[in-house]
Write a protein that holds these residues in place. Structure first.
Motif, PDB file in Angstrom:
ATOM      1  N   CYS A 145     -14.639  -5.541   4.236  1.00 17.56           N
ATOM      2  CA  CYS A 145     -14.357  -6.415   3.113  1.00 17.56           C
ATOM      3  C   CYS A 145     -13.368  -5.736   2.167  1.00 17.56           C
ATOM      4  N   TYR A 169     -10.154  -9.740   3.112  1.00 21.98           N
ATOM      5  CA  TYR A 169     -11.196 -10.514   2.445  1.00 21.98           C
ATOM      6  C   TYR A 169     -12.060 -11.149   3.525  1.00 21.98           C
ATOM      7  N   MET A 170     -13.377 -11.019   3.407  1.00 24.13           N
ATOM      8  CA  MET A 170     -14.274 -11.403   4.494  1.00 24.13           C
ATOM      9  C   MET A 170     -15.098 -12.658   4.233  1.00 24.13           C
ATOM     10  N   GLY A 171     -15.070 -13.184   3.023  1.00 22.90           N
ATOM     11  CA  GLY A 171     -15.896 -14.350   2.723  1.00 22.90           C
ATOM     12  C   GLY A 171     -15.634 -15.526   3.636  1.00 22.90           C
ATOM     13  N   TRP A 195     -19.476  -4.082   4.693  1.00 24.51           N
ATOM     14  CA  TRP A 195     -19.476  -4.929   3.504  1.00 24.51           C
ATOM     15  C   TRP A 195     -20.457  -4.354   2.475  1.00 24.51           C
ATOM     16  N   CYS A 254     -14.684  -5.141  -1.462  1.00 26.93           N
ATOM     17  CA  CYS A 254     -15.589  -3.990  -1.529  1.00 26.93           C
ATOM     18  C   CYS A 254     -14.809  -2.688  -1.406  1.00 26.93           C
ATOM     19  N   ILE A 280     -18.834  -5.298  10.892  1.00 22.75           N
ATOM     20  CA  ILE A 280     -18.251  -5.698   9.611  1.00 22.75           C
ATOM     21  C   ILE A 280     -18.883  -4.845   8.513  1.00 22.75           C
ATOM     22  N   THR A 337     -19.936   0.188   2.365  1.00 20.44           N
ATOM     23  CA  THR A 337     -18.584   0.685   2.088  1.00 20.44           C
ATOM     24  C   THR A 337     -18.656   1.953   1.252  1.00 20.44           C
ATOM     25  N   GLU A 348     -14.139  -4.207  11.028  1.00 21.13           N
ATOM     26  CA  GLU A 348     -13.494  -4.891   9.914  1.00 21.13           C
ATOM     27  C   GLU A 348     -14.241  -4.525   8.637  1.00 21.13           C
ATOM     28  N   THR A 379     -24.409  -4.105   5.733  1.00 18.14           N
ATOM     29  CA  THR A 379     -24.341  -4.158   4.277  1.00 18.14           C
ATOM     30  C   THR A 379     -25.212  -3.107   3.609  1.00 18.14           C
TER      31      THR A 379
END
Length: 118
Positions: A78, A100-102, A48, A81, A46, A52, A76, A16
């Motif tokens: 988000c 969508y990753m949530g 996110w 984002c 991931i 990004t 992967e 992130t």
């Protein structure tokens, strides 16, 4: 390195940070080595948030993501984002699964999966 019977062997790295040094010196380095050296059977990165945006501004980082995907790391990102930063097509063209990753992240955490956040 052999997996201990019954031990989890899937790693998820949640990247992130908008800091380039974190990308190069941790997120990419560790996921690449974890996969190519067999430390983990399955490694997922991931992308996110601020990562990004950073990725979209840096050709070297895009090349590194391509390299880790070729090494067998699943990447992967988000979708919310990627849409916010105009990166959906760029990421998909790299071979990144954009979604969508949530909910998927919530499921990983609730299942007790190993998630390393950087």
């Amino acid at each position: 390195m052999n997996n201990v019977v019954g031990q989890p062997n899937d790693l998820y790295v949640l990247w992130t940070s908008g800091d380039r040094d974190v990308a190069l010196g941790m997120a990419f380095m560790y996921t690449f080595n974890a996969k190519t050296r067999g430390w983990w059977d399955n490694v997922t990165l991931i992308v996110w948030g601020a990562s990004t945006k950073l990725l979209g501004q840096d050709e070297e980082l895009l090349g590194r993501v391509r390299q880790i995907i070729e090494a067998g790391v699943k990447v992967e990102a988000c979708l919310a984002c990627a849409e916010m930063y105009g990166m959906v097509a760029t990421l998909e063209n790299l071979g990144v699964e954009v979604k969508y990753m949530g909910q998927p992240l919530t499921e990983l955490l609730k299942a007790g999966k190993i998630v390393l956040s950087v």
